[in-house]
Design a protein around this motif. Structure first.
Motif, PDB file in Angstrom:
ATOM      1  N   ALA A  13      34.960 -44.064  75.878  1.00  0.00           N
ATOM      2  CA  ALA A  13      35.116 -45.264  76.704  1.00  0.00           C
ATOM      3  C   ALA A  13      35.124 -46.508  75.828  1.00  0.00           C
ATOM      4  O   ALA A  13      35.934 -47.424  76.031  1.00  0.00           O
ATOM      5  CB  ALA A  13      34.006 -45.343  77.740  1.00  0.00           C
ATOM      6  N   GLU A  14      34.232 -46.526  74.854  1.00  0.00           N
ATOM      7  CA  GLU A  14      34.184 -47.686  73.954  1.00  0.00           C
ATOM      8  C   GLU A  14      35.484 -47.813  73.155  1.00  0.00           C
ATOM      9  O   GLU A  14      36.018 -48.909  72.997  1.00  0.00           O
ATOM     10  CB  GLU A  14      32.973 -47.574  73.011  1.00  0.00           C
ATOM     11  CG  GLU A  14      31.684 -47.967  73.714  1.00  0.00           C
ATOM     12  CD  GLU A  14      30.419 -47.655  72.917  1.00  0.00           C
ATOM     13  OE1 GLU A  14      29.329 -47.955  73.429  1.00  0.00           O
ATOM     14  OE2 GLU A  14      30.526 -47.099  71.796  1.00  0.00           O
ATOM     15  N   GLU A  15      35.972 -46.673  72.704  1.00  0.00           N
ATOM     16  CA  GLU A  15      37.224 -46.685  71.946  1.00  0.00           C
ATOM     17  C   GLU A  15      38.388 -47.177  72.818  1.00  0.00           C
ATOM     18  O   GLU A  15      39.205 -47.990  72.384  1.00  0.00           O
ATOM     19  CB  GLU A  15      37.506 -45.269  71.425  1.00  0.00           C
ATOM     20  CG  GLU A  15      38.661 -45.192  70.456  1.00  0.00           C
ATOM     21  CD  GLU A  15      38.929 -43.749  69.996  1.00  0.00           C
ATOM     22  OE1 GLU A  15      39.283 -43.579  68.827  1.00  0.00           O
ATOM     23  OE2 GLU A  15      38.801 -42.805  70.819  1.00  0.00           O
ATOM     24  N   ALA A  16      38.398 -46.698  74.068  1.00  0.00           N
ATOM     25  CA  ALA A  16      39.476 -47.099  74.992  1.00  0.00           C
ATOM     26  C   ALA A  16      39.414 -48.601  75.271  1.00  0.00           C
ATOM     27  O   ALA A  16      40.446 -49.288  75.293  1.00  0.00           O
ATOM     28  CB  ALA A  16      39.371 -46.312  76.296  1.00  0.00           C
ATOM     29  N   GLU A  17      38.208 -49.118  75.488  1.00  0.00           N
ATOM     30  CA  GLU A  17      38.090 -50.557  75.787  1.00  0.00           C
ATOM     31  C   GLU A  17      38.440 -51.393  74.572  1.00  0.00           C
ATOM     32  O   GLU A  17      39.017 -52.470  74.696  1.00  0.00           O
ATOM     33  CB  GLU A  17      36.678 -50.880  76.286  1.00  0.00           C
ATOM     34  CG  GLU A  17      36.425 -50.298  77.668  1.00  0.00           C
ATOM     35  CD  GLU A  17      35.686 -51.253  78.600  1.00  0.00           C
ATOM     36  OE1 GLU A  17      35.719 -52.479  78.362  1.00  0.00           O
ATOM     37  OE2 GLU A  17      35.076 -50.745  79.553  1.00  0.00           O
ATOM     38  N   GLU A  18      38.069 -50.866  73.402  1.00  0.00           N
ATOM     39  CA  GLU A  18      38.341 -51.635  72.189  1.00  0.00           C
ATOM     40  C   GLU A  18      39.851 -51.799  71.984  1.00  0.00           C
ATOM     41  O   GLU A  18      40.336 -52.907  71.729  1.00  0.00           O
ATOM     42  CB  GLU A  18      37.707 -50.937  70.985  1.00  0.00           C
ATOM     43  CG  GLU A  18      37.634 -51.843  69.767  1.00  0.00           C
ATOM     44  CD  GLU A  18      37.038 -51.123  68.564  1.00  0.00           C
ATOM     45  OE1 GLU A  18      36.029 -50.402  68.751  1.00  0.00           O
ATOM     46  OE2 GLU A  18      37.600 -51.270  67.463  1.00  0.00           O
ATOM     47  N   VAL A  19      40.576 -50.708  72.134  1.00  0.00           N
ATOM     48  CA  VAL A  19      42.029 -50.809  71.907  1.00  0.00           C
ATOM     49  C   VAL A  19      42.696 -51.634  73.012  1.00  0.00           C
ATOM     50  O   VAL A  19      43.623 -52.415  72.753  1.00  0.00           O
ATOM     51  CB  VAL A  19      42.674 -49.410  71.719  1.00  0.00           C
ATOM     52  CG1 VAL A  19      42.751 -48.639  73.013  1.00  0.00           C
ATOM     53  CG2 VAL A  19      44.052 -49.522  71.088  1.00  0.00           C
ATOM     54  N   ALA A  20      42.193 -51.486  74.241  1.00  0.00           N
ATOM     55  CA  ALA A  20      42.786 -52.247  75.349  1.00  0.00           C
ATOM     56  C   ALA A  20      42.505 -53.741  75.232  1.00  0.00           C
ATOM     57  O   ALA A  20      43.213 -54.566  75.815  1.00  0.00           O
ATOM     58  CB  ALA A  20      42.263 -51.719  76.682  1.00  0.00           C
ATOM     59  N   SER A  21      41.469 -54.098  74.477  1.00  0.00           N
ATOM     60  CA  SER A  21      41.104 -55.518  74.375  1.00  0.00           C
ATOM     61  C   SER A  21      41.957 -56.261  73.341  1.00  0.00           C
ATOM     62  O   SER A  21      41.886 -57.481  73.249  1.00  0.00           O
ATOM     63  CB  SER A  21      39.627 -55.662  74.027  1.00  0.00           C
ATOM     64  OG  SER A  21      39.433 -55.286  72.675  1.00  0.00           O
ATOM     65  N   ILE A  22      42.764 -55.523  72.577  1.00  0.00           N
ATOM     66  CA  ILE A  22      43.643 -56.190  71.611  1.00  0.00           C
ATOM     67  C   ILE A  22      44.706 -56.959  72.398  1.00  0.00           C
ATOM     68  O   ILE A  22      45.447 -56.368  73.195  1.00  0.00           O
ATOM     69  CB  ILE A  22      44.296 -55.155  70.656  1.00  0.00           C
ATOM     70  CG1 ILE A  22      43.208 -54.391  69.898  1.00  0.00           C
ATOM     71  CG2 ILE A  22      45.260 -55.849  69.693  1.00  0.00           C
ATOM     72  CD1 ILE A  22      43.722 -53.204  69.089  1.00  0.00           C
ATOM     73  N   ALA A  30      48.591 -52.645  72.514  1.00  0.00           N
ATOM     74  CA  ALA A  30      48.220 -51.654  71.511  1.00  0.00           C
ATOM     75  C   ALA A  30      47.707 -50.419  72.229  1.00  0.00           C
ATOM     76  O   ALA A  30      47.135 -50.515  73.312  1.00  0.00           O
ATOM     77  CB  ALA A  30      47.141 -52.223  70.598  1.00  0.00           C
ATOM     78  N   SER A  31      47.934 -49.245  71.656  1.00  0.00           N
ATOM     79  CA  SER A  31      47.361 -48.039  72.270  1.00  0.00           C
ATOM     80  C   SER A  31      46.923 -47.053  71.202  1.00  0.00           C
ATOM     81  O   SER A  31      47.387 -47.086  70.065  1.00  0.00           O
ATOM     82  CB  SER A  31      48.356 -47.395  73.235  1.00  0.00           C
ATOM     83  OG  SER A  31      49.643 -47.465  72.714  1.00  0.00           O
ATOM     84  N   LEU A  32      46.013 -46.178  71.628  1.00  0.00           N
ATOM     85  CA  LEU A  32      45.409 -45.222  70.700  1.00  0.00           C
ATOM     86  C   LEU A  32      46.425 -44.287  70.072  1.00  0.00           C
ATOM     87  O   LEU A  32      46.248 -43.817  68.960  1.00  0.00           O
ATOM     88  CB  LEU A  32      44.378 -44.371  71.450  1.00  0.00           C
ATOM     89  CG  LEU A  32      42.965 -44.921  71.528  1.00  0.00           C
ATOM     90  CD1 LEU A  32      42.090 -43.955  72.303  1.00  0.00           C
ATOM     91  CD2 LEU A  32      42.406 -45.153  70.130  1.00  0.00           C
ATOM     92  N   ASP A  33      47.481 -43.992  70.806  1.00  0.00           N
ATOM     93  CA  ASP A  33      48.462 -43.043  70.273  1.00  0.00           C
ATOM     94  C   ASP A  33      49.660 -43.749  69.646  1.00  0.00           C
ATOM     95  O   ASP A  33      50.680 -43.133  69.381  1.00  0.00           O
ATOM     96  CB  ASP A  33      48.896 -42.027  71.338  1.00  0.00           C
ATOM     97  CG  ASP A  33      49.407 -42.677  72.596  1.00  0.00           C
ATOM     98  OD1 ASP A  33      49.490 -43.923  72.654  1.00  0.00           O
ATOM     99  OD2 ASP A  33      49.730 -41.934  73.547  1.00  0.00           O
ATOM    100  N   GLY A  34      49.532 -45.056  69.400  1.00  0.00           N
ATOM    101  CA  GLY A  34      50.543 -45.738  68.590  1.00  0.00           C
ATOM    102  C   GLY A  34      50.255 -45.455  67.118  1.00  0.00           C
ATOM    103  O   GLY A  34      49.128 -45.123  66.758  1.00  0.00           O
ATOM    104  N   LEU A  35      51.270 -45.585  66.283  1.00  0.00           N
ATOM    105  CA  LEU A  35      51.080 -45.307  64.861  1.00  0.00           C
ATOM    106  C   LEU A  35      50.173 -46.385  64.255  1.00  0.00           C
ATOM    107  O   LEU A  35      50.527 -47.557  64.244  1.00  0.00           O
ATOM    108  CB  LEU A  35      52.459 -45.323  64.186  1.00  0.00           C
ATOM    109  CG  LEU A  35      52.591 -44.626  62.842  1.00  0.00           C
ATOM    110  CD1 LEU A  35      52.205 -43.152  62.937  1.00  0.00           C
ATOM    111  CD2 LEU A  35      54.023 -44.769  62.340  1.00  0.00           C
ATOM    112  N   PRO A  36      48.966 -46.013  63.763  1.00  0.00           N
ATOM    113  CA  PRO A  36      48.056 -47.040  63.248  1.00  0.00           C
ATOM    114  C   PRO A  36      48.430 -47.471  61.839  1.00  0.00           C
ATOM    115  O   PRO A  36      49.128 -46.750  61.134  1.00  0.00           O
ATOM    116  CB  PRO A  36      46.697 -46.331  63.248  1.00  0.00           C
ATOM    117  CG  PRO A  36      47.012 -44.882  63.149  1.00  0.00           C
ATOM    118  CD  PRO A  36      48.405 -44.662  63.641  1.00  0.00           C
ATOM    119  N   ILE A  37      48.007 -48.666  61.466  1.00  0.00           N
ATOM    120  CA  ILE A  37      48.144 -49.101  60.074  1.00  0.00           C
ATOM    121  C   ILE A  37      46.734 -49.290  59.519  1.00  0.00           C
ATOM    122  O   ILE A  37      45.913 -49.982  60.127  1.00  0.00           O
ATOM    123  CB  ILE A  37      48.982 -50.400  59.969  1.00  0.00           C
ATOM    124  CG1 ILE A  37      50.425 -50.102  60.369  1.00  0.00           C
ATOM    125  CG2 ILE A  37      48.919 -50.966  58.543  1.00  0.00           C
ATOM    126  CD1 ILE A  37      51.358 -51.299  60.338  1.00  0.00           C
TER     127      ILE A  37
END
Ligand SMILES: Cc1ncc(COP(=O)(O)O)c(C=O)c1O
Length: 428
Positions: A13-22, A30-37
């Motif tokens: 949940a924390e990971e999901a909120e963190e990425v959604a807050s970008i 931004a999303s978790l399954d996008g290619l990260p840098i």
């Protein structure tokens, strides 16, 4: 403290909120399954925006008004973040089947039927339900289900006629593409429905796609072909209060719906069909079993969560937002085009909407833009030169005097479309 009782979902949940807050400056996501840098999620920017945080506007960029990507609903879901979020355990429904041996979540079925009742757009009583990967998979299941099976050991010498598949121009091109790609003995694409209106050969069977409201032009449609040799597949992807007044519940024998244009979750690939006739239902079910062993359980859970969220306020919030956004865009586009003698848009009538309990004014998903000048035979080229990338009329088997511009994309795409149209019209 309830929070401390969570055993395994907190980190996720924390990971999901963190990425959604970008924030991506409001011009991307931004999303978790996008290619990260460097291990960090990266913003995927709306078209014509760039930079790490999507804050750089590219002024000479052409606007993408082509596909029907329904991102106009994204802000609604951001406002309803809590009720639309979901948590999935690592062992959620790993098996193929639900408890009853089917590939259908019965809880989701209840919610879908309830939604139609609340909206008043379809009578689902006494009809079987099937799920597909979007409505796309169900369209083909319907063709197969309605077509005759060729005789055993078919040699081509038999007097066997395939079903003739037709639609009214302008039509959604996937109907033809699917019919062609399967290249079946059982069905053949036969083009515009009106060509067959006076057909008197009683051995011929027809399957007609009826899209109402229509893609691309938003008209309410009726079958052209009637009688016992004609079967109809009703595609109701746009029969929701966002796009048209709901005058009455539809009650046809084969009705196809999708969440793509309802909630905007096109990427989740979820659609459903209501089928009156038991034998047809069984043939379609068999197709879906053989083609994909049913619809994704993860997607069914997602659809359940989303539709329950929609129903929390009897769907008022979703449709007020959706109709409001579509109506506003239609008014603004018309205002721009009305200053022009060179272009025109389709005319649509106000309709009584039993959901809103009032007359509602047109709010279609697409503008069906026409170049009126004789010399503008290539309307897509005229728009392209002005930085507007729509979808050519020829894609819908109409002429290229027409271009479809999508009004259901992101706010950025719409704002840019309007700006380019204003500039184009002001050149007159
Ligand atoms: C008329 C019509 N039917 C079906 C679809 C496909 O929708 P789905 O995402 O449910 O496969 C679309 C998508 O644009 C459409 O316009």
């Amino acid at each position: 403290d309830e929070h401390n009782e969570l055993k395994w979902s907190r980190a996720a949940a924390e990971e999901a909120e963190e990425v959604a807050s970008i924030k991506c400056s409001g011009h991307g996501r931004a999303s978790l399954d996008g290619l990260p840098i460097e291990g960090k999620p990266v913003c995927q920017c709306n078209s014509c925006y760039s930079g790490d945080d999507c804050s750089v506007f590219l002024p000479n960029c052409a606007v993408d008004s082509g596909s029907g990507n329904p991102l106009f609903l994204e802000p609604y879901w951001m406002k309803n973040a809590a009720s639309s979020a979901m948590v999935v355990s690592g062992w959620h429904r790993m098996g193929y089947e639900y408890e009853d041996g089917s590939f259908i979540s019965r809880e989701l079925e209840k919610v879908i039927r309830r939604l139609h009742e609340v909206v008043g757009n379809a009578n689902t009583k006494g009809k079987y339900i099937l799920y597909g990967a979007g409505s796309t998979q169900l369209l083909n299941a319907a063709i197969v289900g309605l077509s005759p099976a060729p005789p055993q050991n078919f040699t081509g010498n038999h007097s066997f006629s395939p079903a003739n598949v037709v639609a009214s121009i302008p039509f959604y091109q996937v109907y033809k593409q699917q019919t062609d790609i399967y290249n079946s003995l059982s069905f053949k694409w036969k083009g515009d429905a009106s060509l067959w209106k006076n057909n008197s050969d009683s051995t011929e069977n027809f399957i007609e796609f009826v899209t109402s409201p229509n893609n691309p032009d938003g008209r309410m449609m009726e079958p052209v072909l009637k009688g016992s040799s004609a079967k109809t597949i009703y595609d109701y992807a746009y029969y929701w209060p966002h796009y048209t007044g709901i005058s009455a519940p539809v009650d046809t024998d084969l009705m196809i719906f999708t969440i793509s244009k309802l909630t905007g979750h096109a990427g989740s690939r979820f659609g459903w069909a209501f089928v009156k006739d038991r034998a047809l239902y069984e043939r379609m079910e068999n197709y879906l079993d053989v083609n994909s062993i049913g619809s994704s359980h993860d997607t069914q859970l997602r659809a359940l969560v989303l539709l329950k969220s929609v129903l929390k306020d009897k769907a008022r919030g979703l449709f007020e937002f959706g109709h409001g956004a579509m109506r506003k865009r239609w008014v603004m586009l018309n205002k721009s085009v009305s200053k022009s003698n060179r272009f025109s848009l389709q005319k649509l009538r106000p309709r009584y909407c039993s959901f809103f309990k009032k007359v509602t004014y047109p709010s279609p998903a697409y503008g069906w833009l026409k170049c009126e000048r004789k010399e503008d035979q290539d309307c897509p080229a005229v728009l392209r030169a002005a930085g507007v990338m729509g979808r050519n009329g020829s894609v819908f088997h109409a002429s290229n005097k027409y271009v479809r511009v999508s009004l259901i994309r992101s706010q950025d795409d719409f704002d840019l479309l309007l700006r380019k149209m204003d500039a184009l019209v002001s050149q007159e």
